[in-house]
Design a protein around this motif. Structure first.
Motif, PDB file in Angstrom:
ATOM      1  N   LEU A  52       0.827  -1.203   0.000  1.00 42.90           N
ATOM      2  CA  LEU A  52       0.000   0.000   0.000  1.00 42.90           C
ATOM      3  C   LEU A  52       0.864   1.257   0.000  1.00 42.90           C
ATOM      4  O   LEU A  52       0.355   2.350  -0.123  1.00 42.90           O
ATOM      5  CB  LEU A  52      -0.883   0.013   1.255  1.00 42.90           C
ATOM      6  CG  LEU A  52      -1.922  -1.097   1.359  1.00 42.90           C
ATOM      7  CD1 LEU A  52      -2.652  -1.003   2.674  1.00 42.90           C
ATOM      8  CD2 LEU A  52      -2.892  -1.030   0.200  1.00 42.90           C
ATOM      9  N   CYS A  85      -3.962  -1.854   6.084  1.00 43.00           N
ATOM     10  CA  CYS A  85      -4.504  -0.508   5.900  1.00 43.00           C
ATOM     11  C   CYS A  85      -3.538   0.524   6.473  1.00 43.00           C
ATOM     12  O   CYS A  85      -2.745   0.220   7.363  1.00 43.00           O
ATOM     13  CB  CYS A  85      -5.866  -0.385   6.590  1.00 43.00           C
ATOM     14  SG  CYS A  85      -5.854  -0.802   8.343  1.00 43.00           S
TER      15      CYS A  85
ATOM     16  N   ALA B  12      -9.333   4.651   7.946  1.00 40.82           N
ATOM     17  CA  ALA B  12      -8.230   4.465   6.997  1.00 40.82           C
ATOM     18  C   ALA B  12      -8.807   4.583   5.592  1.00 40.82           C
ATOM     19  O   ALA B  12      -9.798   3.921   5.279  1.00 40.82           O
ATOM     20  CB  ALA B  12      -7.601   3.097   7.201  1.00 40.82           C
ATOM     21  N   THR B  13      -8.210   5.428   4.785  1.00 36.18           N
ATOM     22  CA  THR B  13      -8.718   5.526   3.415  1.00 36.18           C
ATOM     23  C   THR B  13      -7.940   4.571   2.504  1.00 36.18           C
ATOM     24  O   THR B  13      -8.511   3.943   1.637  1.00 36.18           O
ATOM     25  CB  THR B  13      -8.538   6.975   2.895  1.00 36.18           C
ATOM     26  OG1 THR B  13      -7.262   7.447   3.328  1.00 36.18           O
ATOM     27  CG2 THR B  13      -9.606   7.876   3.447  1.00 36.18           C
ATOM     28  N   LYS B  15      -6.501   1.211   1.995  1.00 35.82           N
ATOM     29  CA  LYS B  15      -6.593  -0.090   2.656  1.00 35.82           C
ATOM     30  C   LYS B  15      -6.865  -1.173   1.634  1.00 35.82           C
ATOM     31  O   LYS B  15      -7.133  -0.884   0.474  1.00 35.82           O
ATOM     32  CB  LYS B  15      -7.706  -0.091   3.699  1.00 35.82           C
ATOM     33  CG  LYS B  15      -9.053   0.388   3.196  1.00 35.82           C
ATOM     34  CD  LYS B  15      -9.939   0.731   4.388  1.00 35.82           C
ATOM     35  CE  LYS B  15     -11.183   1.472   3.928  1.00 35.82           C
ATOM     36  NZ  LYS B  15     -11.974   1.961   5.052  1.00 35.82           N
ATOM     37  N   HIS B  16      -6.844  -2.393   2.097  1.00 31.06           N
ATOM     38  CA  HIS B  16      -7.105  -3.525   1.225  1.00 31.06           C
ATOM     39  C   HIS B  16      -8.544  -3.391   0.719  1.00 31.06           C
ATOM     40  O   HIS B  16      -9.451  -3.047   1.479  1.00 31.06           O
ATOM     41  CB  HIS B  16      -6.942  -4.827   2.017  1.00 31.06           C
ATOM     42  CG  HIS B  16      -6.955  -6.040   1.139  1.00 31.06           C
ATOM     43  ND1 HIS B  16      -8.110  -6.724   0.822  1.00 31.06           N
ATOM     44  CD2 HIS B  16      -5.958  -6.668   0.479  1.00 31.06           C
ATOM     45  CE1 HIS B  16      -7.803  -7.745   0.028  1.00 31.06           C
ATOM     46  NE2 HIS B  16      -6.509  -7.726  -0.213  1.00 31.06           N
ATOM     47  N   LEU B  19     -11.707  -4.216   2.618  1.00 33.55           N
ATOM     48  CA  LEU B  19     -12.025  -3.509   3.870  1.00 33.55           C
ATOM     49  C   LEU B  19     -12.789  -2.226   3.599  1.00 33.55           C
ATOM     50  O   LEU B  19     -13.070  -1.467   4.512  1.00 33.55           O
ATOM     51  CB  LEU B  19     -10.732  -3.189   4.624  1.00 33.55           C
ATOM     52  CG  LEU B  19      -9.820  -4.366   4.904  1.00 33.55           C
ATOM     53  CD1 LEU B  19      -8.599  -3.911   5.688  1.00 33.55           C
ATOM     54  CD2 LEU B  19     -10.545  -5.460   5.654  1.00 33.55           C
ATOM     55  N   THR B  72      -9.676 -11.377   2.184  1.00 37.80           N
ATOM     56  CA  THR B  72      -9.575 -10.314   3.181  1.00 37.80           C
ATOM     57  C   THR B  72      -8.513 -10.635   4.235  1.00 37.80           C
ATOM     58  O   THR B  72      -8.431 -11.765   4.709  1.00 37.80           O
ATOM     59  CB  THR B  72     -10.929 -10.095   3.877  1.00 37.80           C
ATOM     60  OG1 THR B  72     -10.804  -8.974   4.742  1.00 37.80           O
ATOM     61  CG2 THR B  72     -11.354 -11.313   4.679  1.00 37.80           C
TER      62      THR B  72
END
Lengths: 113, 90
Positions: A52, A85, B12-13, B15-16, B19, B72
């Motif tokens: 990420l 995240c 959190a913007t 992210k996986h 999510l 996930t």
């Protein structure tokens, strides 16, 4: 999934092909006091796989164990710590996070990163 | 399953993808005596638990895989809000 602070990165001279495409970062899990009071104490270092783009100092969601390999689907990987995240804001209430007798139980802070 | 206390929330913007739109709480898992058990964890909530609530977290990632898809990375999710006075750290 614990919360961890990225403190550095790990480079490999040789690695399994499955590790291509992401980066390995060094992370330290945040304790309750760290989340509630910005205390410096952290858990044990963990090397996590990140795709990420987390940088040093950012707080991330650290997925561990079997769930850390889920994002790779059918590909067998040795990954057991994965950055799920990048946290924008953490709002922890010290009264709830800290044991009753904790000396610092006087401020209530929201920390936007 | 394990009992925990909601001590805060997080957003959190980046992210996986699985999510997305998930409500994230920060939960301190508790031992049977009510003491803190390890570092706080991120739990995904569909039941509307509030700050300070005691919650029952499922610690098996299977539930989250069923909810959010097989890829996930999530594990903990709130599966119950026990009534007060249940003995454990109540």
């Amino acid at each position: 999934m614990r919360l961890a602070e990225i403190v550095g990165k790990v480079t490999l001279s040789r690695s399994l092909p499955e590790l291509k495409g992401g980066r390995l970062l060094l992370a330290r899990p945040m304790t309750a006091a760290a989340l509630a009071l910005d205390a410096p104490d952290r858990g044990e270092d963990v090397v996590l796989y990140d795709d990420l783009g987390a940088g040093p100092g950012s707080i991330v969601g650290l997925s561990e164990g079997r769930e850390a390999a889920n994002p790779f689907g059918k590909i067998k990987t040795p990954i057991d710590a994965y950055c799920a995240c990048l946290l924008d804001a953490i709002d922890v209430d010290p009264e709830l996070a800290l044991p009753a007798g904790h000396p610092a139980l006087d401020t209530n802070r929201t920390r936007t990163l | 399953m394990q009992i925990g206390r909601v001590i805060g929330k997080a957003t959190a913007t980046i992210k996986h993808p699985t999510l997305a739109r998930e409500r994230m709480l920060i939960v301190q898992l508790l031992t049977s005596t009510g003491a803190a058990d390890g570092e706080p964890v991120l739990a995904f909530d569909h039941l509307g638990a509030a700050r300070g609530d005691r919650v029952i977290l499922t610690t098996d990632g299977r539930a989250m895989q069923d909810l959010l898809g097989p890829k996930t990375p999530a594990r903990y999710s709130v599966m119950g809000l026990p009534d007060a006075g249940q003995g454990v750290g109540s």
